[in-house]
Write a protein that holds these residues in place. Structure first.
Motif, short mmCIF file in Angstrom:
data_model
loop_
_atom_site.label_atom_id
_atom_site.label_comp_id
_atom_site.label_asym_id
_atom_site.label_seq_id
_atom_site.Cartn_x
_atom_site.Cartn_y
_atom_site.Cartn_z
N ASP A 13 17.99 -10.28 -16.10
CA ASP A 13 18.68 -10.14 -14.31
C ASP A 13 19.07 -8.69 -14.04
O ASP A 13 18.65 -8.46 -12.67
N TYR A 16 15.51 -7.38 -12.42
CA TYR A 16 15.40 -8.38 -10.98
C TYR A 16 16.08 -7.92 -10.29
O TYR A 16 15.58 -7.20 -8.88
N GLU A 17 17.02 -7.30 -10.44
CA GLU A 17 18.40 -6.64 -9.54
C GLU A 17 17.57 -5.13 -8.82
O GLU A 17 17.57 -5.24 -7.71
N ARG A 20 14.18 -5.42 -6.94
CA ARG A 20 14.39 -6.43 -5.24
C ARG A 20 15.33 -4.82 -4.79
O ARG A 20 14.66 -4.64 -3.08
N SER A 28 2.79 -8.60 -0.30
CA SER A 28 3.16 -8.79 0.14
C SER A 28 4.40 -8.72 1.34
O SER A 28 5.02 -7.59 1.62
N GLN A 30 8.01 -8.02 2.36
CA GLN A 30 8.93 -8.16 0.97
C GLN A 30 10.48 -8.54 0.95
O GLN A 30 10.84 -8.55 -0.59
N GLN A 32 10.31 -12.06 1.62
CA GLN A 32 10.08 -13.26 1.71
C GLN A 32 9.58 -13.40 0.11
O GLN A 32 9.23 -15.05 -0.04
N ILE A 33 9.80 -12.47 -1.17
CA ILE A 33 9.14 -13.64 -2.51
C ILE A 33 10.40 -13.29 -3.15
O ILE A 33 11.57 -11.86 -3.34
N ASP A 34 10.04 -13.62 -3.97
CA ASP A 34 10.65 -14.32 -4.95
C ASP A 34 10.15 -14.00 -6.33
O ASP A 34 10.24 -15.03 -7.08
N PRO A 35 9.65 -12.40 -7.09
CA PRO A 35 8.90 -12.63 -7.95
C PRO A 35 9.52 -12.65 -9.97
O PRO A 35 10.74 -12.69 -9.91
N ASP A 48 9.00 -16.27 -18.88
CA ASP A 48 9.91 -15.80 -18.32
C ASP A 48 11.27 -15.04 -18.44
O ASP A 48 12.29 -15.51 -19.34
#
Length: 449
Positions: A13, A16-17, A20, A28, A30, A32-35, A48
């Motif tokens: 978590d 990811y934060e 982003r 990409s 920037q 519009q992505i959810d890697p 994952d």
């Protein structure tokens, strides 16, 4: 007592934060992505951020040829780090010397000298620079439907749509059509026709551009990202003859297809041809530490025996990267990895993908060799209308990717294709497992259409 699983998920978590908030992603938009977060990997699998295990049919960007966390490569990096982490490229270091020897022992022809780079794009940049200095010419010819890297010159040489926003037309690059029978630019109906017409086209391009202005022809021995398009018999020999006739350097881009991916040490061996320069990266050390390079033949080498080569990199032949390459190549030799990849193509991927094509109307064609395959997806078999537009994607492709991922498969998707490019160390059982998931996902998508 802490729960290691919960700790890993919490770390995911936070990763990811922070990603982003601070990481700028390549290729990409920037916002519009959810890697996907990857928390660990082993063998043919990755996990994952939610703890799901996924069979990696991508080899990431087609580079983890020996799978994830291979103990022999990890140990070699650790041992090298304890001895000599880094040193400037002007100094001899044992890892680089041995890596160069091992690479040269497998390259075709007299490609006996190795110039090390950080990756594939700069390998292609330097190969073109060498060709221009060797010939005294400027132009370089490359095919449409190709990818040679993201740096300024390499992306101009690239033939796919990633070139368009970066192309200022000032790099001396000229594009031509390579052979691709399924979507022939030459109205060919057989491989023999495609080969002859593609060579006639290239001969005409050379004549119209001026043979005396052309330094090099650069080809992916088997185009990878653009679609795993196997050259028809005789094509590579024909290109070699055209280059020889006009004093043009032939550069084989083996960044993706090399080091066993195509069931040979180098894919150009399928065409029984030796190039003048050969570029590599990715599989040379399974991507464990960034490394690429140019293998140089005797004629080009002699140009720089008494003339300074005006190029270099701070990390050329980095000891950690080269130690990983030594361990990778030795493992490939000891474990018969190239032969295993060839057998996977002959015994598993070839027949089973042909079976999928027979049962799923959305498959227009399957093609490949070794552990290097593409599934061409179409909305109409008769018209061959792609399931996604050239250079883009589509809801159907997004749905197929989602259906694979939900079932535990990490797929490699590009435009209207699924590429089957797992680690070369994947077992036959794991390969079948992945193809079964793909079969189920294709059935799901077919039912929706």
């Amino acid at each position: 007592m802490s729960d290691p699983t919960r700790s890993a998920l919490t770390d995911a978590d936070r990763a990811y934060e922070l990603d982003r908030a601070h990481v700028f992603h390549s290729w990409s938009a920037q916002g519009q992505i959810d890697p996907m977060v990857v928390t660990k990997a082993e063998g043919s699998y990755v996990w994952d951020g939610d703890g799901n295990r996924l069979l990696d049919f991508t080899s990431q960007l087609v580079f983890t040829n020996l799978g994830h966390q291979h103990p022999r490569i990890v140990a070699a990096i650790q041992e090298q780090a304890a001895t000599l982490c880094t040193v400037a490229p002007a100094y001899v270091n044992g890892a680089r010397s041995e890596a160069a020897r091992l690479i040269a022992s497998h390259t075709p022809g007299d490609l006996n000298r190795i110039f090390f780079t950080n990756g594939g794009a700069d390998a292609n940049e330097h190969a073109i620079r060498m060709a221009r200095l060797h010939t005294g010419r400027q132009k370089v010819l490359s095919t449409y439907r190709s990818y040679h890297g993201g740096t300024h010159l390499a992306v101009n040489v690239t033939g796919d749509p990633r070139r368009w926003p970066n192309d200022n037309g000032s790099s001396g690059t000229v594009h031509f059509f390579g052979p691709f029978l399924y979507r022939s630019a030459f109205a060919a109906t057989t491989e023999e026709e495609e080969c002859q017409r593609a060579l006639a086209h290239l001969e005409q391009v050379i004549a119209l551009e001026g043979p005396g202005t052309i330094a090099a022809v650069i080809l992916e021995s088997i185009p990878g990202t653009a679609g795993v398009m196997i050259p028809p018999p005789g094509y590579l020999q024909g290109v070699r003859e055209l280059c020889d006739r006009h004093g043009i350097v032939l550069i084989a881009d083996e960044v993706m297809a090399g080091f066993g991916r195509a069931g040979r040490w180098f894919a150009i061996e399928h065409g029984d041809v030796a190039p003048d320069l050969l570029t590599f990266a990715k599989g040379v050390n399974s991507g464990y530490v960034p490394l690429g390079g140019v293998a140089i033949n005797d004629a080009v080498y002699r140009t720089f025996e008494d003339r300074v080569y005006p190029g270099g990199l701070t990390y050329s032949g980095h000891p950690l990267a080269c130690a990983a390459a030594v361990a990778t190549i030795q493992t490939m030799e000891d474990d018969g990895i190239v032969q295993h990849a060839a057998a996977l193509g002959d015994d598993v991927f070839g027949p089973r993908l042909a079976d999928l094509a027979a049962r799923h109307e959305c498959i227009g064609e399957v093609r490949g060799t070794g552990a290097f395959w593409a599934i061409e997806l179409v909305s109409d078999r008769e018209t061959r209308e792609p399931l996604a537009p050239y250079g883009g994607s589509s809801p159907a492709m997004a749905a197929l990717i989602g259906a694979c991922t939900r079932r535990g498969l990490l797929p490699f998707a590009n435009v209207n294709r699924i590429h089957v490019v797992p680690p070369l160390t994947i077992s036959a059982a794991e390969a079948v497992e992945g193809l079964d998931v793909l079969d189920a996902a294709l059935s799901e998508i077919g039912a929706r259409q």
